[in-house]
Structure formats: structure tokens, C-alpha cells
Design a protein around this motif. Structure first.
Motif, PDB file in Angstrom:
ATOM      1  N   SER A 181       0.709  -1.208   0.227  1.00 30.70           N
ATOM      2  CA  SER A 181      -0.078   0.080   0.264  1.00 30.70           C
ATOM      3  C   SER A 181       0.577   1.848  -0.293  1.00 30.70           C
ATOM      4  CB  SER A 181      -0.933   0.159   0.935  1.00 30.70           C
ATOM      5  OG  SER A 181      -1.456  -0.834   1.388  1.00 30.70           O
ATOM      6  N   ALA A 182       2.076   1.263  -0.948  1.00 28.52           N
ATOM      7  CA  ALA A 182       2.844   2.565  -0.665  1.00 28.52           C
ATOM      8  C   ALA A 182       2.044   2.934  -1.120  1.00 28.52           C
ATOM      9  CB  ALA A 182       4.357   1.951  -0.772  1.00 28.52           C
ATOM     10  N   THR A 183       2.130   3.185  -2.377  1.00 26.71           N
ATOM     11  CA  THR A 183       1.815   4.148  -3.312  1.00 26.71           C
ATOM     12  C   THR A 183       0.819   4.676  -2.761  1.00 26.71           C
ATOM     13  OG1 THR A 183       2.702   2.969  -4.945  1.00 26.71           O
ATOM     14  CG2 THR A 183       0.765   5.053  -5.534  1.00 26.71           C
ATOM     15  N   PRO A 184      -0.900   4.256  -2.558  1.00 24.35           N
ATOM     16  CA  PRO A 184      -1.111   5.428  -1.901  1.00 24.35           C
ATOM     17  C   PRO A 184      -0.919   6.064  -0.362  1.00 24.35           C
ATOM     18  CG  PRO A 184      -2.285   2.724  -1.578  1.00 24.35           C
ATOM     19  CD  PRO A 184      -1.476   3.281  -2.678  1.00 24.35           C
ATOM     20  N   LEU A 185      -0.178   5.443   0.132  1.00 20.00           N
ATOM     21  CA  LEU A 185      -0.064   6.044   1.629  1.00 20.00           C
ATOM     22  C   LEU A 185       0.513   7.410   1.298  1.00 20.00           C
ATOM     23  CD1 LEU A 185       0.973   3.117   3.657  1.00 20.00           C
ATOM     24  CD2 LEU A 185      -0.981   4.628   4.019  1.00 20.00           C
ATOM     25  N   LEU A 186       1.886   7.374  -0.229  1.00 19.03           N
ATOM     26  CA  LEU A 186       2.731   8.400  -0.141  1.00 19.03           C
ATOM     27  C   LEU A 186       1.855   9.284  -1.331  1.00 19.03           C
ATOM     28  CD1 LEU A 186       5.485   6.071  -1.754  1.00 19.03           C
ATOM     29  CD2 LEU A 186       5.178   8.221   0.501  1.00 19.03           C
ATOM     30  N   PHE A 233       9.263   9.050  -4.961  1.00 16.45           N
ATOM     31  CA  PHE A 233       9.126   7.651  -4.570  1.00 16.45           C
ATOM     32  C   PHE A 233       7.576   6.923  -4.695  1.00 16.45           C
ATOM     33  CE2 PHE A 233      12.096   9.506  -1.115  1.00 16.45           C
ATOM     34  CZ  PHE A 233      13.151   9.254  -1.936  1.00 16.45           C
ATOM     35  N   ALA A 234       6.466   7.487  -4.618  1.00 12.10           N
ATOM     36  CA  ALA A 234       5.551   6.347  -5.169  1.00 12.10           C
ATOM     37  C   ALA A 234       5.537   5.749  -6.534  1.00 12.10           C
ATOM     38  CB  ALA A 234       4.157   7.870  -5.094  1.00 12.10           C
ATOM     39  N   ALA A 235       5.985   6.647  -7.835  1.00 11.50           N
ATOM     40  CA  ALA A 235       6.260   6.128  -8.992  1.00 11.50           C
ATOM     41  C   ALA A 235       7.028   5.006  -8.413  1.00 11.50           C
ATOM     42  CB  ALA A 235       6.944   7.380 -10.038  1.00 11.50           C
ATOM     43  N   PHE A 236       8.381   4.795  -7.721  1.00 14.09           N
ATOM     44  CA  PHE A 236       8.252   4.158  -7.522  1.00 14.09           C
ATOM     45  C   PHE A 236       7.825   3.498  -7.452  1.00 14.09           C
ATOM     46  CE2 PHE A 236      11.285   1.242  -5.275  1.00 14.09           C
ATOM     47  CZ  PHE A 236      12.616   0.688  -6.716  1.00 14.09           C
ATOM     48  N   SER A 237       7.354   2.915  -6.559  1.00 12.67           N
ATOM     49  CA  SER A 237       6.109   1.895  -6.034  1.00 12.67           C
ATOM     50  C   SER A 237       6.255   1.732  -6.491  1.00 12.67           C
ATOM     51  CB  SER A 237       5.909   2.369  -4.334  1.00 12.67           C
ATOM     52  OG  SER A 237       5.267   1.677  -4.546  1.00 12.67           O
ATOM     53  N   MET A 238       4.577   2.384  -7.212  1.00 14.82           N
ATOM     54  CA  MET A 238       4.143   2.040  -8.635  1.00 14.82           C
ATOM     55  C   MET A 238       5.060   0.768  -9.765  1.00 14.82           C
ATOM     56  SD  MET A 238       1.462   1.493 -10.177  1.00 14.82           S
ATOM     57  CE  MET A 238       0.338   2.819  -9.392  1.00 14.82           C
ATOM     58  N   TRP A 259      -5.238   3.863 -13.229  1.00 15.39           N
ATOM     59  CA  TRP A 259      -5.352   5.179 -12.542  1.00 15.39           C
ATOM     60  C   TRP A 259      -4.669   5.799 -11.446  1.00 15.39           C
ATOM     61  CZ3 TRP A 259      -9.027   8.363 -14.011  1.00 15.39           C
ATOM     62  CH2 TRP A 259      -9.793   7.988 -14.929  1.00 15.39           C
ATOM     63  N   GLY A 260      -4.156   4.954 -11.173  1.00 18.54           N
ATOM     64  CA  GLY A 260      -3.431   5.537  -9.701  1.00 18.54           C
ATOM     65  C   GLY A 260      -1.381   5.860 -10.848  1.00 18.54           C
ATOM     66  N   LEU A 261      -1.181   5.725 -11.743  1.00 19.98           N
ATOM     67  CA  LEU A 261      -0.606   5.941 -12.637  1.00 19.98           C
ATOM     68  C   LEU A 261      -1.174   7.718 -12.664  1.00 19.98           C
ATOM     69  CD1 LEU A 261       0.740   3.903 -15.470  1.00 19.98           C
ATOM     70  CD2 LEU A 261       2.240   4.790 -13.075  1.00 19.98           C
ATOM     71  N   VAL A 262      -2.217   7.779 -12.858  1.00 22.19           N
ATOM     72  CA  VAL A 262      -2.627   9.165 -12.479  1.00 22.19           C
ATOM     73  C   VAL A 262      -2.778   9.965 -11.344  1.00 22.19           C
ATOM     74  CG1 VAL A 262      -5.069  10.474 -13.965  1.00 22.19           C
ATOM     75  CG2 VAL A 262      -4.439   8.208 -15.183  1.00 22.19           C
ATOM     76  N   ALA A 263      -2.828   9.524 -11.073  1.00 23.25           N
ATOM     77  CA  ALA A 263      -2.520  10.477  -9.894  1.00 23.25           C
ATOM     78  C   ALA A 263      -0.774  10.968  -9.563  1.00 23.25           C
ATOM     79  CB  ALA A 263      -3.389   9.339  -8.780  1.00 23.25           C
ATOM     80  N   ILE A 264      -0.511   9.329  -9.624  1.00 24.01           N
ATOM     81  CA  ILE A 264       0.880  10.267  -9.336  1.00 24.01           C
ATOM     82  C   ILE A 264       1.487  11.310 -10.413  1.00 24.01           C
ATOM     83  CG2 ILE A 264       3.268   8.834 -10.019  1.00 24.01           C
ATOM     84  CD1 ILE A 264       2.503   6.686  -9.038  1.00 24.01           C
ATOM     85  N   VAL A 265       1.014  10.834 -12.167  1.00 25.65           N
ATOM     86  CA  VAL A 265       1.833  12.408 -12.671  1.00 25.65           C
ATOM     87  C   VAL A 265       0.801  13.280 -12.265  1.00 25.65           C
ATOM     88  CG1 VAL A 265       0.606  13.131 -15.529  1.00 25.65           C
ATOM     89  CG2 VAL A 265       1.339  10.454 -15.144  1.00 25.65           C
ATOM     90  N   VAL A 266      -0.657  13.245 -11.651  1.00 30.21           N
ATOM     91  CA  VAL A 266      -0.743  14.848 -11.080  1.00 30.21           C
ATOM     92  C   VAL A 266       0.223  14.745 -10.163  1.00 30.21           C
ATOM     93  CG1 VAL A 266      -3.040  15.504  -9.927  1.00 30.21           C
ATOM     94  CG2 VAL A 266      -3.641  14.577 -11.721  1.00 30.21           C
ATOM     95  N   ALA A 267       0.576  14.464  -8.988  1.00 28.66           N
ATOM     96  CA  ALA A 267       1.114  14.901  -7.911  1.00 28.66           C
ATOM     97  C   ALA A 267       2.952  15.396  -8.222  1.00 28.66           C
ATOM     98  CB  ALA A 267       1.340  13.367  -7.133  1.00 28.66           C
ATOM     99  N   CYS A 268       3.411  14.248  -9.470  1.00 32.59           N
ATOM    100  CA  CYS A 268       4.491  15.128  -9.922  1.00 32.59           C
ATOM    101  C   CYS A 268       4.450  16.221 -10.804  1.00 32.59           C
ATOM    102  CB  CYS A 268       4.756  13.848 -11.308  1.00 32.59           C
ATOM    103  SG  CYS A 268       5.578  12.215 -10.078  1.00 32.59           S
TER     104      CYS A 268
END
Length: 564
Positions: free
Chosen positions: A259-264, A309-314, A329-338
Motif C-alpha cells: 500500500s506504499a503508493t496510496p500512502l505516499l 517515491f510513489a512512482a518507484f513503488s508503482m 488510474w494510480g499512474l494518473v494520480a502519480i502524474v498529477v502529484a508529479c
């Protein structure tokens, strides 16, 4: 009305944003109560039939989102544009709802597309209130900022009042019940009443709250002050976490939890909110506390490392399991965060001399526009995440990167929408007999099975099945049924022939684990333990009678309830 600015830890009340919203409008509570109450009643009538009909759900979405958008934007001197905006919001959400319900069986991610529409609508609301459609990039950030927090506080207050209203209503109904007057109880049991009363209460509360400018400004100040207090410990904790992660290596995130990605990403979102709570809408409204200002700067700076770090976990998860609609969709959230993290780093670098908070507000303004447009794009049926994921998974299987027995055929059947099913139909015709068998088994499933952690489709030899008496024809019928319902017979099981059933099929008792199920092949299983027990009453006649019948014995001991 002139623009009001409160020094120190208070906030500026936006004056250029709808002047009408800053004046008391006595009819506002009554109008919004009638609007949302009527909308609630119509939603009941639109959804009262059993089952989910696409056009009914779309109508309900229009009646839900449209009036809410109108309630937040309509003013005494300005109602035409808010009405058009509310209709547009209602139509967009109705279209997304219709697509999700009408084609939900064929889509792998209908709920995410709907959520993207909600996000776009939520961001479009303060932009519209600040007249972004007229002023565009010249729209003052302070007005958008003020509307965001005002809307959030108004919505929270309306929801809280609605809950309290239900509590008072419940207490009143019980009070009158003591007098044998159950009219209120009976009305509350009516299905139409819940939607209507909730709409009336929420509309009255929303109208009253939005009439109270001073109360809203005070509540906004208190909320931001409390958020600012949370910023300091969060900033310290995230800095320590990032330093520890750099020392230990990011691989520790994957080893510790999946669950590292959603936590980050959750930490990044919290940092975004609190950093903006400290930055406020201008320098005059910012806190004078140097510690809190430093905390806000730190929170803005840690968003990018958290996103990386979320991108690395994903990336670790994608390398092991490949693409899937939820991971995309997780990648979408990571793109928005980046994007947010990079924008904030640029703002902090540019603001070394001119002030980081000023640049941060500008970056937040443009980031909001990006997210709103990006959410609209994702809500539209343009990107087919099911097809993209299916191609990735099939390529992994055909290239040999994933062994056949470890490949999750059931995911293609249940999680990838229509593209996944079409891929299974093609794989069922494969020259590889094992691939064809498992793909066919996945296609035959009538419910999602979770056999083990690696895959949820079983071939015939995977079932530890014994048939008594040993009848090849009966064994074939049982195996066909187990392939349809692969969650059955997860352990060793025995199928006992009970003869001809009521519908003319073969009736069996499937014994597995500590219970058994009665099944008429061609029908659905019935768990004998699910029958409700008979309760004894004062008039019950209790007696002992001789009984004969059939029941199951395991190792000479009675097993479960009698069959008959």
C-alpha cells in the motif's frame, strides 16, 4: 461593498467575487430548501423502480448535481448564468452516470470516470464563482481561494445540520410514540420522505450559512488556523521519513507494504492542502509565525519527492504484475502529484528573492486549471484503460514473462471490461491447450473466484473432487458447475448423488470444509446453514416425534443438518 482584509492569522474575504453573495438575501434559505427538497423528491421518483435503469440513474444524477451547483452559485441579482452552469453540470454528470450504468458490464473503470467528473465539477465551481469564464487567467487567485474554502465550509455545515435535523426528527417521533401517535414514525418510514427531508434541511442550512458573511469568514479563519497547526508536525515527520527512505533505499517501501503508493500520495495531498492553508490568499493574510512559514515551505517542497517515491513503488508493482485499469488510474494520480511537485519546486526556486508564497499561489492557480482540464479528459470516453491493460497482460503471457499457471485469466474476465473478454475468447482458441483450457474456464465463470494469491481460475485437474457413487456423467456435470462457480470446492470436497431434483436435474450435496451445500445442477447453490432458525413463542407447541430421513456422515459421525 469594499474588499475586507484581516491582518495576522485571519483571512481576506473576497470582495470581487459575486457581490450578491456578500449581501444577506432573506429568501435564499427558503429558495434553496425548496430547490433541494423538490430535487430530492424527484430523485426518489426517478429511482423508485427496482434495478438500475440507465436513463433513470442519469436523471437522478442530473437532479442531484444540477440543483447543488445552482444552490452554490445562484444570487438575487444574478441567476441566468448560474442556471446555465447548473444545467451544464447536471448534463455532464448525467451523461457520465448513464455511461457507467448502461455500459458498466463492458467497462473496467466506470467508477473512476465518474469520480473524475466529480473532481472536474468540484474544481469548476469556485472558478465559475470567481468569474473565470470572463476573466480567465486574469482571475484574482484570492477570489478562487476564498470560494474554495467558503464552499467547503458551507457544504460541511449543511451536512452537519442535516444530520442533526434527522436526530431531532427521530427524537420527536419517539416522543410522540409515547403518546401512541405514530404519524411521524409512519412518515419517516416512507421512501420519498428521506430524500425530500434531507434536501429541505440541507438547502435551508446552506442558504442560511451563505447569508452569514462574518460567520463564514470567522469559520474560515479558525479552519485555516487549525490546519496550520497540523503543518508543523507533518512537515517534521515527512522530512524524517524521506531522509530515512534515502538512507534505507526506496525498495524498503515495497518490501514493507503493498500500500506504499496510496500512502505516499495521501501524504502528498495532505502536504498540498496544508501548504496552501499557510500560504493563504496573499502575503498580508499569512501567519506571522516563522515556524509555520518554514513548515509551509517544507510541505511544498516534499510533494515532489513523495510523488517520485510513489512512482518507484508503482513501477515495482507494474514490473511484477503488469498494467491493469486500477494501476493506470494510480499512474494518473502519480502524474498529477508529479506535476504539482515540479510546479512547486519551480515556484520555490523563482521565489527565493520575490517570496516563495507569491510564486506558490501562482503555481497553485495554474495547477488547478490543469487538474480540472485533465479530469474532464479522463471523464470522457477517450482513453480506454481496459484495452491498454489487456494488451499489456496478453503480451506478458505470450512472451513467456508470466507462466501460464501463474497468469490471472480471471482478471481479464472480471476487471478489464469488454477488451479483456475479447482477449479471453481469442486465448480460448489458442494452440496451447493449457492456455485454451484456463481461458475457457475464465469465460465460463459466473462469479469471481479467489482460489489462491496467484490466480483464480482452475482447470479440471485442480479440483480435489470425489463423486459418490463414482459416475463419469455426474462427475462431468459437477465439474462444469464448479468451473462456473470457482469459489466452491476450494479444498477437498465430495459430491454425493441425491437423485433427481424438483426441477428434473441432478441433485447433489457438495461436502467441503465444515459444511455442505445442496445443489441442483443447473441451479444456484443453497447453503443449508443459511436457513433462519424457528423462534419459540408463548403459543408454541413443543413436542418430541420419531424422525427418519437421510443425513451425511463423515468418518461415522453426523455431519451438518439432516438433508431431509
Amino acid at each position: 461593498m469594499t474588499e475586507q482584509t484581516v491582518a495576522s492569522d485571519s483571512v481576506e474575504v473576497p470582495a470581487a467575487a459575486d457581490q450578491g453573495s456578500l449581501h444577506d438575501w432573506p429568501l435564499r434559505p427558503w429558495l434553496l430548501a425548496a430547490l433541494l427538497g423538490l430535487a430530492g423528491l424527484l430523485i426518489h421518483f426517478a429511482t423508485q423502480d427496482s434495478g438500475q435503469v440507465a436513463w433513470r440513474m442519469a436523471l437522478a444524477a442530473f437532479l442531484f448535481f444540477g440543483p447543488i451547483a445552482a444552490a452554490f452559485t445562484i444570487e438575487r441579482e444574478r441567476w441566468k448564468e448560474p442556471a446555465i452552469f447548473a444545467v451544464a453540470v447536471g448534463l455532464v454528470m448525467a451523461g457520465l452516470t448513464w455511461r457507467a450504468v448502461r455500459y458498466g458490464e463492458y467497462l473496467p473503470d466506470e467508477q473512476y470516470g465518474f469520480a473524475a467528473g466529480v473532481v472536474a465539477t468540484a474544481l469548476a465551481l469556485p472558478l465559475f464563482q470567481a468569474d473565470f469564464h470572463r476573466r480567465r487567467l486574469q482571475t484574482p487567485y484570492s477570489e478562487i481561494y476564498g470560494h474554495v474554502w467558503t464552499d467547503a465550509i458551507s457544504a460541511a455545515g449543511a451536512l452537519a445540520f442535516t444530520g442533526l435535523s434527522w436526530l431531532v426528527l427521530l427524537l420527536m417521533s419517539e416522543l410522540f410514540h409515547l403518546l401512541k401517535i405514530d404519524l411521524l414514525r409512519d412518515v419517516m418510514d416512507e421512501e420519498w420522505f428521506g430524500w425530500t427531508f434531507s434536501g429541505l434541511a440541507a438547502g435551508a442550512a446552506l442558504g442560511t450559512i451563505r447569508n452569514q458573511l462574518k460567520v463564514l469568514a470567522t469559520m474560515q479563519t479558525v479552519v485555516l488556523l487549525v490546519a496550520s497547526l497540523l503543518a508543523v508536525p507533518l512537515a517534521v515527520g515527512l522530512v524524517v521519513f524521506l531522509l530515512a527512505t534515502v538512507v534505507s533505499g526506496p525498495q524498503v517501501l515495497w518490501d514493507a507494504t503493498r500500500s506504499a503508493t496510496p500512502l505516499l500520495l495521501a501524504c502528498a495531498a495532505g502536504s498540498f492542502v496544508l501548504a496552501n492553508a499557510i500560504a493563504r490568499q496573499d502575503d498580508e493574510a499569512m501567519t506571522r509565525s516563522r515556524v509555520m512559514r518554514v513548515a509551509g515551505l517544507v510541505l511544498a517542497a516534499v510533494i515532489l519527492p513523495l510523488a517520485v517515491f510513489a512512482a518507484f513503488s508503482m513501477g515495482q508493482r507494474l514490473s511484477q504484475y503488469g498494467l491493469a485499469p486500477e494501476r493506470l488510474w494510480g499512474l494518473v494520480a502519480i502524474v498529477v502529484a508529479c506535476v504539482c511537485g515540479v510546479g512547486y519546486w519551480v515556484a520555490l526556486i523563482r521565489g527565493r528573492r520575490t517570496g516563495w508564497a507569491t510564486q506558490l499561489r501562482s503555481a497553485t492557480f495554474h495547477f488547478t486549471l490543469f487538474v480540472c482540464g485533465f479530469a474532464v479528459l479522463l471523464a470522457l470516453p477517450i482513453l480506454d484503460f481496459g484495452a491498454i491493460s489487456t494488451r499489456s497482460q496478453v503480451a506478458r503471457l505470450e512472451s513467456g514473462r508470466v507462466p501460464v499457471d501463474k497468469f490471472d485469466f480471471a482478471a481479464l474476465r472480471w476487471d478489464f471490461g469488454e477488451p479483456g473478454k475479447r482477449a479471453l475468447e481469442r486465448l480460448a482458441k489458442s494452440r496451447n491447450s493449457r492456455v485454451a483450457e484456463l481461458a475457457g474456464a475464465a469465460l465460463a465463470q459466473k462469479e469471481r473466484g479467489y482460489w489462491d494469491l496467484d490466480r483464480s481460475v482452475r482447470a479440471e485437474e485442480d479440483f480435489k473432487l470425489r463423486v459418490q457413487p463414482d459416475d463419469p456423467d455426474l462427475r462431468r456435470l459437477v465439474l462444469d458447475h464448479l468451473r462456473d462457480y470457482s469459489s466452491l470446492c476450494a479444498e477437498a470436497c465430495v459430491a454425493l448423488d441425491l437423485g433427481v431434483g424438483e426441477a428434473g436435474g441432478r441433485r447433489i450435496a457438495l461436502v467441503s470444509g465444515s459444511t455442505y451445500q445442496l445443489i441442483e445442477l443447473g441451479g444456484k447453490p443453497r447453503d443449508v446453514d443459511s436457513r433462519p432458525p424457528r423462534m419459540i413463542t408463548d403459543d408454541s407447541q413443543v413436542e418430541i416425534r420419531p424422525w427418519t430421513g437421510r443425513r451425511i456422515y463423515v468418518d461415522g459421525e453426523p455431519f451438518g443438518e439432516p438433508i431431509e
